[in-house]
Motif scaffolding. Structure first.
Motif, PDB file in Angstrom:
ATOM      1  N   ARG A   1       6.157  -5.082   3.026  1.00  0.00           N
ATOM      2  CA  ARG A   1       7.202  -4.392   2.607  1.00  0.00           C
ATOM      3  C   ARG A   1       6.779  -2.605   2.430  1.00  0.00           C
ATOM      4  NH1 ARG A   1       7.440  -1.074  -2.249  1.00  0.00           N
ATOM      5  NH2 ARG A   1       6.730  -2.829  -3.468  1.00  0.00           N
ATOM      6  N   MET A   2       5.474  -2.530   1.868  1.00  0.00           N
ATOM      7  CA  MET A   2       4.959  -1.123   2.188  1.00  0.00           C
ATOM      8  C   MET A   2       4.691  -0.690   3.298  1.00  0.00           C
ATOM      9  SD  MET A   2       2.662  -0.759  -1.444  1.00  0.00           S
ATOM     10  CE  MET A   2       3.486  -1.014  -3.143  1.00  0.00           C
ATOM     11  N   VAL A   3       4.260  -1.608   4.243  1.00  0.00           N
ATOM     12  CA  VAL A   3       3.854  -1.283   5.505  1.00  0.00           C
ATOM     13  C   VAL A   3       5.174  -0.665   6.364  1.00  0.00           C
ATOM     14  CG1 VAL A   3       3.045  -1.792   7.944  1.00  0.00           C
ATOM     15  CG2 VAL A   3       1.728  -2.262   5.904  1.00  0.00           C
ATOM     16  N   TYR A   4       6.147  -1.576   6.083  1.00  0.00           N
ATOM     17  CA  TYR A   4       7.520  -1.152   6.599  1.00  0.00           C
ATOM     18  C   TYR A   4       8.188   0.217   6.388  1.00  0.00           C
ATOM     19  CZ  TYR A   4      12.439  -1.570   7.564  1.00  0.00           C
ATOM     20  OH  TYR A   4      13.729  -1.111   8.069  1.00  0.00           O
ATOM     21  N   GLN A   5       8.140   0.216   4.929  1.00  0.00           N
ATOM     22  CA  GLN A   5       8.554   1.554   4.314  1.00  0.00           C
ATOM     23  C   GLN A   5       7.686   2.882   4.816  1.00  0.00           C
ATOM     24  OE1 GLN A   5       8.083   0.500   0.237  1.00  0.00           O
ATOM     25  NE2 GLN A   5      10.285   0.588  -0.085  1.00  0.00           N
ATOM     26  N   THR A   6       6.324   2.639   4.719  1.00  0.00           N
ATOM     27  CA  THR A   6       5.701   3.805   5.439  1.00  0.00           C
ATOM     28  C   THR A   6       5.827   4.087   6.874  1.00  0.00           C
ATOM     29  OG1 THR A   6       3.713   3.205   3.925  1.00  0.00           O
ATOM     30  CG2 THR A   6       3.063   4.435   5.646  1.00  0.00           C
ATOM     31  N   ALA A   7       5.861   2.928   7.797  1.00  0.00           N
ATOM     32  CA  ALA A   7       6.196   3.387   9.173  1.00  0.00           C
ATOM     33  C   ALA A   7       7.389   4.187   9.238  1.00  0.00           C
ATOM     34  CB  ALA A   7       6.260   1.842   9.856  1.00  0.00           C
ATOM     35  N   LYS A   8       8.497   3.905   8.342  1.00  0.00           N
ATOM     36  CA  LYS A   8       9.719   4.571   8.668  1.00  0.00           C
ATOM     37  C   LYS A   8       9.739   5.922   8.234  1.00  0.00           C
ATOM     38  CE  LYS A   8      12.560   1.304  10.082  1.00  0.00           C
ATOM     39  NZ  LYS A   8      13.140   1.337  11.321  1.00  0.00           N
ATOM     40  N   ALA A   9       8.733   6.268   7.440  1.00  0.00           N
ATOM     41  CA  ALA A   9       8.487   7.331   6.620  1.00  0.00           C
ATOM     42  C   ALA A   9       7.631   8.431   7.413  1.00  0.00           C
ATOM     43  CB  ALA A   9       8.096   7.536   5.268  1.00  0.00           C
ATOM     44  N   VAL A  10       6.447   8.008   7.954  1.00  0.00           N
ATOM     45  CA  VAL A  10       5.695   9.093   8.650  1.00  0.00           C
ATOM     46  C   VAL A  10       5.567   8.529  10.090  1.00  0.00           C
ATOM     47  CG1 VAL A  10       4.167   9.268   6.706  1.00  0.00           C
ATOM     48  CG2 VAL A  10       3.627   7.484   8.321  1.00  0.00           C
TER      49      VAL A  10
ATOM     50  N   GLY B   1      -3.363  -6.952   3.753  1.00  0.00           N
ATOM     51  CA  GLY B   1      -2.930  -7.601   2.325  1.00  0.00           C
ATOM     52  C   GLY B   1      -2.617  -8.766   2.578  1.00  0.00           C
ATOM     53  N   GLY B   2      -3.355  -9.852   2.295  1.00  0.00           N
ATOM     54  CA  GLY B   2      -2.994 -11.247   2.391  1.00  0.00           C
ATOM     55  C   GLY B   2      -3.031 -11.916   3.728  1.00  0.00           C
TER      56      GLY B   2
ATOM     57  N   LYS C   1       0.836 -10.411  -0.115  1.00  0.00           N
ATOM     58  CA  LYS C   1       1.226 -10.384   1.324  1.00  0.00           C
ATOM     59  C   LYS C   1       2.759  -9.779   1.409  1.00  0.00           C
ATOM     60  CE  LYS C   1       2.738 -12.915   4.636  1.00  0.00           C
ATOM     61  NZ  LYS C   1       3.000 -13.921   5.561  1.00  0.00           N
ATOM     62  N   PRO C   2       3.794 -10.272   0.767  1.00  0.00           N
ATOM     63  CA  PRO C   2       5.069  -9.795   0.907  1.00  0.00           C
ATOM     64  C   PRO C   2       5.245  -8.309   0.404  1.00  0.00           C
ATOM     65  CG  PRO C   2       4.919 -11.997  -0.022  1.00  0.00           C
ATOM     66  CD  PRO C   2       3.649 -11.558  -0.033  1.00  0.00           C
ATOM     67  N   ILE C   3       4.365  -8.135  -0.447  1.00  0.00           N
ATOM     68  CA  ILE C   3       4.399  -6.495  -1.089  1.00  0.00           C
ATOM     69  C   ILE C   3       3.676  -5.548   0.096  1.00  0.00           C
ATOM     70  CG2 ILE C   3       3.391  -4.971  -2.903  1.00  0.00           C
ATOM     71  CD1 ILE C   3       3.498  -7.496  -4.907  1.00  0.00           C
ATOM     72  N   ALA C   4       2.618  -6.014   0.547  1.00  0.00           N
ATOM     73  CA  ALA C   4       2.066  -5.461   1.669  1.00  0.00           C
ATOM     74  C   ALA C   4       2.855  -5.137   2.837  1.00  0.00           C
ATOM     75  CB  ALA C   4       0.584  -6.176   2.107  1.00  0.00           C
TER      76      ALA C   4
ATOM     77  N   LYS D   1      -6.711   5.372   3.348  1.00  0.00           N
ATOM     78  CA  LYS D   1      -6.500   4.119   2.788  1.00  0.00           C
ATOM     79  C   LYS D   1      -5.865   4.325   1.548  1.00  0.00           C
ATOM     80  CE  LYS D   1      -8.358  -0.347   2.016  1.00  0.00           C
ATOM     81  NZ  LYS D   1      -9.617  -1.241   2.001  1.00  0.00           N
ATOM     82  N   LEU D   2      -4.311   4.094   1.636  1.00  0.00           N
ATOM     83  CA  LEU D   2      -3.113   4.255   0.687  1.00  0.00           C
ATOM     84  C   LEU D   2      -3.427   2.966  -0.683  1.00  0.00           C
ATOM     85  CD1 LEU D   2      -0.307   5.467   2.215  1.00  0.00           C
ATOM     86  CD2 LEU D   2      -2.315   7.012   1.226  1.00  0.00           C
ATOM     87  N   SER D   3      -3.302   3.395  -1.653  1.00  0.00           N
ATOM     88  CA  SER D   3      -3.294   2.423  -3.062  1.00  0.00           C
ATOM     89  C   SER D   3      -1.687   2.000  -3.118  1.00  0.00           C
ATOM     90  CB  SER D   3      -3.637   3.134  -4.388  1.00  0.00           C
ATOM     91  OG  SER D   3      -3.387   2.339  -5.517  1.00  0.00           O
ATOM     92  N   PRO D   4      -1.634   1.024  -3.509  1.00  0.00           N
ATOM     93  CA  PRO D   4      -0.225   0.220  -3.777  1.00  0.00           C
ATOM     94  C   PRO D   4       0.036   0.668  -5.306  1.00  0.00           C
ATOM     95  CG  PRO D   4      -1.733  -1.365  -4.023  1.00  0.00           C
ATOM     96  CD  PRO D   4      -2.668  -0.406  -3.476  1.00  0.00           C
ATOM     97  N   ASN D   5      -0.748   1.083  -5.909  1.00  0.00           N
ATOM     98  CA  ASN D   5      -0.352   1.215  -7.433  1.00  0.00           C
ATOM     99  C   ASN D   5       0.175   2.505  -7.788  1.00  0.00           C
ATOM    100  OD1 ASN D   5      -1.592  -1.454  -8.085  1.00  0.00           O
ATOM    101  ND2 ASN D   5      -3.727  -0.141  -7.556  1.00  0.00           N
ATOM    102  N   VAL D   6       1.189   2.689  -6.989  1.00  0.00           N
ATOM    103  CA  VAL D   6       2.156   3.959  -7.195  1.00  0.00           C
ATOM    104  C   VAL D   6       3.496   3.811  -7.378  1.00  0.00           C
ATOM    105  CG1 VAL D   6       0.490   5.199  -5.878  1.00  0.00           C
ATOM    106  CG2 VAL D   6       2.182   4.004  -4.731  1.00  0.00           C
ATOM    107  N   THR D   7       4.481   4.957  -7.581  1.00  0.00           N
ATOM    108  CA  THR D   7       5.823   4.531  -7.663  1.00  0.00           C
ATOM    109  C   THR D   7       6.507   4.308  -6.479  1.00  0.00           C
ATOM    110  OG1 THR D   7       5.933   5.590  -9.869  1.00  0.00           O
ATOM    111  CG2 THR D   7       7.959   5.253  -8.677  1.00  0.00           C
TER     112      THR D   7
END
Length: 302
Positions: free
Chosen positions: A225-234, A242-243, A220-223, A164-170
């Motif tokens: 975005r992060m799911v989209y980015q992660t799905a592209k990366a792995v 998230g929301g 929710k919008p942040i979540a 379970k990943l934390s969003p509190n990262v760069t």
């Protein structure tokens, strides 16, 4: 319509789960929700020993959500194995156990105990816990620490491991890639975003811990975005959260690349939220003639 989704070799009857820490271990919500209809119950975090949690006040309402600093209060693995697992085994739903700890050894101890229980379908590892041996930095905020704990847990786990990943990262993709490289079978994201509230009348912090994890519709919008980015990366599957408040919110996460979703803060506002999200997904599929929910995964038009 086919609602089944498969994550790390585990088949879920539908993509709707509960977010850890918002649903107890199911017992508290069983009079409001038919647990048999859930894709999975994701339990509150379980540690190797009982945790008392943080001082009160521990919850505060904010615009579009809430802050919490519960501190992962839990009765420990012994009580969990004796009380909560037998309760959940009565239902036709998958059991995912969220694991927390203060050292790698703490996590491994719980993971090994859970390996004895065949009813547990998957482990969700909460890496937002502070690593006490490394100056209390969260395991999930350092790629090397995340790689280390993931690989150690994988060496001992009998069930598939979802980090379970934390969003509190760069850069969320850096963390996702580290977990994947270490052998994680799946990822769940996002955990809460660190926030703060001050009562301007008393001039005191609204939460005794000063900071808390923000959840609810505002994130929710942040979540997404992060799911989209992660799905592209792995290449490993993702459970998005998230929301999420309704079926359309859930579909948004699926389109961004999630294979399933978890409903969290909304359980506090509406105890039947998970059922309404499930019914909302079904309504969407009927409206747009989607025969299989998996057709929606990552289907956003680029």
């Amino acid at each position: 319509m086919k609602l089944e989704t498969v994550i790390a070799g585990v088949t879920f009857q539908n993509p709707v789960m509960t977010a850890s820490g918002t649903f107890g271990s199911g017992m508290e919500y069983s009079e409001f929700v038919d647990l048999n209809r859930l894709g999975a119950v994701v339990t509150k975090g379980v540690a190797n020993v009982p945790w008392p949690g943080n001082p009160t006040p521990r919850v505060a309402e904010v615009y579009g959500g809430m802050l919490n600093a519960i501190g992962l209060q839990n009765p420990g693995i012994d009580v969990f194995m004796q009380r909560d697992i037998p309760f959940l085994k009565q239902y036709d739903t998958k059991i995912i156990v969220n694991v927390c700890g203060k050292t790698v050894e703490d996590y491994v101890e719980v993971v090994e105990r859970l390996g004895e229980e065949s009813a547990v379908a998957m482990l969700e590892i909460n890496v937002s816990c502070p690593n006490v041996k490394e100056g209390a930095i969260a395991f999930g905020q350092n790629a090397d620490a995340l790689y280390h704990i993931t690989s150690e847990i994988k060496r001992h786990a009998k069930q598939p491991v979802m980090m379970k990943l934390s969003p509190n990262v760069t850069d969320i993709t850096e963390m996702a890639k580290a977990a994947e490289a270490a052998g994680a079978d799946a990822l769940s994201l996002i955990n809460t975003i660190t926030g703060m509230k001050i009562d301007v009348h008393s001039r005191k912090f609204a939460i005794a811990n000063k900071t808390g994890g923000m959840s609810g519709p505002a994130i929710k919008p942040i979540a997404v975005r992060m799911v989209y980015q992660t799905a592209k990366a792995v290449k490993i599957p993702i459970v998005g959260m998230g929301g999420i408040a309704n079926g359309e919110d859930a579909v948004e996460f699926l389109l961004a690349g999630a294979s399933a979703v978890s409903v969290g803060a909304m359980n506090f506002v509406n105890p039947s939220a998970t059922m309404e999200v499930l019914e909302g997904i079904e309504s969407y599929m009927k409206q747009y003639h989607v025969e299989n929910v998996t057709e929606l995964i990552g289907a956003v038009k680029e």
